[in-house]
Write a protein that holds these residues in place. Sequence first.
Motif, mmCIF file in Angstrom:
data_model
loop_
_atom_site.group_PDB
_atom_site.id
_atom_site.type_symbol
_atom_site.label_atom_id
_atom_site.label_comp_id
_atom_site.label_asym_id
_atom_site.label_seq_id
_atom_site.Cartn_x
_atom_site.Cartn_y
_atom_site.Cartn_z
ATOM 1 N N ASP A 110 0.832 -1.208 0.000
ATOM 2 C CA ASP A 110 0.000 0.000 0.000
ATOM 3 C C ASP A 110 0.870 1.263 0.000
ATOM 4 O OD1 ASP A 110 -2.358 -1.463 -0.005
ATOM 5 O OD2 ASP A 110 -2.451 -1.551 2.188
ATOM 6 N N GLY A 111 2.033 1.175 -0.695
ATOM 7 C CA GLY A 111 2.909 2.330 -0.849
ATOM 8 C C GLY A 111 3.813 2.598 0.326
ATOM 9 N N ALA A 112 3.707 1.835 1.389
ATOM 10 C CA ALA A 112 4.520 2.067 2.576
ATOM 11 C C ALA A 112 5.556 0.963 2.729
ATOM 12 C CB ALA A 112 3.629 2.126 3.817
ATOM 13 N N PRO A 113 6.740 1.285 3.253
ATOM 14 C CA PRO A 113 7.766 0.252 3.460
ATOM 15 C C PRO A 113 7.250 -0.871 4.363
ATOM 16 C CG PRO A 113 8.691 2.445 3.773
ATOM 17 C CD PRO A 113 7.208 2.625 3.679
ATOM 18 N N ALA A 114 7.607 -2.086 3.995
ATOM 19 C CA ALA A 114 7.104 -3.233 4.762
ATOM 20 C C ALA A 114 8.159 -4.320 4.816
ATOM 21 C CB ALA A 114 5.827 -3.776 4.133
ATOM 22 N N THR A 115 8.147 -5.019 5.910
ATOM 23 C CA THR A 115 8.950 -6.229 6.070
ATOM 24 C C THR A 115 7.986 -7.412 6.051
ATOM 25 O OG1 THR A 115 10.661 -5.141 7.385
ATOM 26 C CG2 THR A 115 10.467 -7.536 7.598
ATOM 27 N N LEU A 116 8.047 -8.178 4.998
ATOM 28 C CA LEU A 116 7.173 -9.350 4.933
ATOM 29 C C LEU A 116 7.736 -10.459 5.814
ATOM 30 C CD1 LEU A 116 6.212 -9.580 1.146
ATOM 31 C CD2 LEU A 116 4.941 -8.511 3.029
ATOM 32 N N VAL A 117 6.878 -11.070 6.576
ATOM 33 C CA VAL A 117 7.291 -12.173 7.449
ATOM 34 C C VAL A 117 6.379 -13.361 7.194
ATOM 35 C CG1 VAL A 117 8.219 -10.674 9.247
ATOM 36 C CG2 VAL A 117 5.815 -11.358 9.341
ATOM 37 N N ARG A 118 6.911 -14.526 7.446
ATOM 38 C CA ARG A 118 6.123 -15.741 7.258
ATOM 39 C C ARG A 118 4.958 -15.758 8.249
ATOM 40 N NH1 ARG A 118 8.565 -21.908 7.479
ATOM 41 N NH2 ARG A 118 6.768 -22.948 6.497
ATOM 42 N N PRO A 119 3.747 -15.985 7.772
ATOM 43 C CA PRO A 119 2.606 -15.995 8.692
ATOM 44 C C PRO A 119 2.704 -17.178 9.650
ATOM 45 C CG PRO A 119 1.920 -16.713 6.507
ATOM 46 C CD PRO A 119 3.334 -16.245 6.379
ATOM 47 N N PRO A 120 2.141 -17.034 10.844
ATOM 48 C CA PRO A 120 2.185 -18.151 11.800
ATOM 49 C C PRO A 120 1.432 -19.359 11.242
ATOM 50 C CG PRO A 120 0.666 -16.444 12.537
ATOM 51 C CD PRO A 120 1.407 -15.870 11.370
ATOM 52 N N SER A 121 1.938 -20.518 11.550
ATOM 53 C CA SER A 121 1.290 -21.746 11.080
ATOM 54 C C SER A 121 -0.033 -21.927 11.796
ATOM 55 C CB SER A 121 2.183 -22.958 11.343
ATOM 56 O OG SER A 121 3.403 -22.821 10.668
ATOM 57 N N ALA A 122 -1.009 -22.439 11.053
ATOM 58 C CA ALA A 122 -2.291 -22.767 11.678
ATOM 59 C C ALA A 122 -2.093 -23.925 12.642
ATOM 60 C CB ALA A 122 -3.309 -23.139 10.606
ATOM 61 N N PRO A 123 -2.814 -23.920 13.754
ATOM 62 C CA PRO A 123 -2.676 -25.043 14.685
ATOM 63 C C PRO A 123 -3.029 -26.354 14.000
ATOM 64 C CG PRO A 123 -4.629 -23.721 15.188
ATOM 65 C CD PRO A 123 -3.840 -22.964 14.178
ATOM 66 N N ALA A 124 -2.266 -27.363 14.298
ATOM 67 C CA ALA A 124 -2.507 -28.670 13.682
ATOM 68 C C ALA A 124 -3.877 -29.194 14.071
ATOM 69 C CB ALA A 124 -1.425 -29.655 14.120
ATOM 70 N N ALA A 125 -4.562 -29.729 13.093
ATOM 71 C CA ALA A 125 -5.873 -30.315 13.377
ATOM 72 C C ALA A 125 -5.693 -31.522 14.283
ATOM 73 C CB ALA A 125 -6.546 -30.739 12.078
ATOM 74 N N PRO A 126 -6.626 -31.721 15.217
ATOM 75 C CA PRO A 126 -6.492 -32.873 16.108
ATOM 76 C C PRO A 126 -6.517 -34.180 15.321
ATOM 77 C CG PRO A 126 -8.690 -31.894 16.270
ATOM 78 C CD PRO A 126 -7.854 -30.966 15.456
ATOM 79 N N GLN A 127 -5.659 -35.099 15.714
ATOM 80 C CA GLN A 127 -5.638 -36.400 15.068
ATOM 81 C C GLN A 127 -6.893 -37.177 15.431
ATOM 82 O OE1 GLN A 127 -3.118 -37.523 12.874
ATOM 83 N NE2 GLN A 127 -2.719 -35.325 12.993
ATOM 84 N N ARG A 128 -7.393 -37.938 14.483
ATOM 85 C CA ARG A 128 -8.609 -38.712 14.702
ATOM 86 C C ARG A 128 -8.304 -40.201 14.640
ATOM 87 N NH1 ARG A 128 -12.441 -35.580 17.045
ATOM 88 N NH2 ARG A 128 -12.244 -33.452 16.205
ATOM 89 N N SER A 129 -9.014 -40.944 15.460
ATOM 90 C CA SER A 129 -8.885 -42.397 15.419
ATOM 91 C C SER A 129 -9.730 -42.939 14.274
ATOM 92 C CB SER A 129 -9.342 -43.010 16.748
ATOM 93 O OG SER A 129 -10.755 -42.907 16.879
#
Length: 266
Positions: free
Chosen positions: A64-83
């Motif tokens: 948006d025309g302003a200086p920016a430092t792009l960073v990796r977005p936080p990972s989504a929490p892992a979905a619970p494992q299902r039996s």
Amino acid sequence: MLGAPRPAHRLATEIAATIDTVAEDPLSGFCGAVVACTSTAVTLEDRQGRRRVFPLTPGAFLVDGAPATLVRPPSAPAAPQRSASGSRAVAGLRARTARATRIWVEGIHDAALVERVWGHDLRVEGIVVEPIDGLDNLPSAVAEFRPGAGRRLGVLVDHLVPGSKESRIADGVLATYGHSVLITGHPYIDVWQAVRPAAVGIAAWPTVPRGVDWKTGVCAELGVPDTRTMWNRVNGAVGSYRDLDTPLITAMERLIDFVTEPNSSD
């Protein structure tokens, strides 16, 4: 004379490089939307579909025309494992000490399919599943088991339909031990039939004439040499509850709930 004042330095803002964030590399003039981001680089795609990869250098982008430092977005929490039954899997499970309560099934094939789908849940709850080698043995087996407080018994029955021999046996047992015993089941002649045909790779379970052993008749209709070969095919086709028909799933969930109710524990 003093020179003209220098423009104030604008600090770069950290912005998560989420998908579709639009950023510009001012050195090359390339502008595009984020389509991928790793810990070290971001991939931008412009309106013509061209893609370029840029290192995640601090302050290297404009957003948006302003200086920016792009960073990796936080990972989504892992979905619970299902039996295999669809329940939340318990990591690092150590089987609970077996309760006095039991779930009985008619034969070893029933027990094997129950283990494949509900084995994890049963170990969490400390419930043992035992085959009784046919429903004709049920009245004497229940009398010997002596169900009562802290010793609930659930029984999974094949071909449990009104007017059948199986329903008459079940009614007789429930008349004596009704509060401590739950007998439920599915309408199929054999537990094989509770496995979805598509999972086994057939269009439908064959209709077997009266007087012909059902499993033997199924093998003959499908061109399978013997019941052992067919059983291996059926058993191997079951990976989770999705491979079973609803009546069997419902019956097993009811039985597990019944024998694990708080007032049924040791």
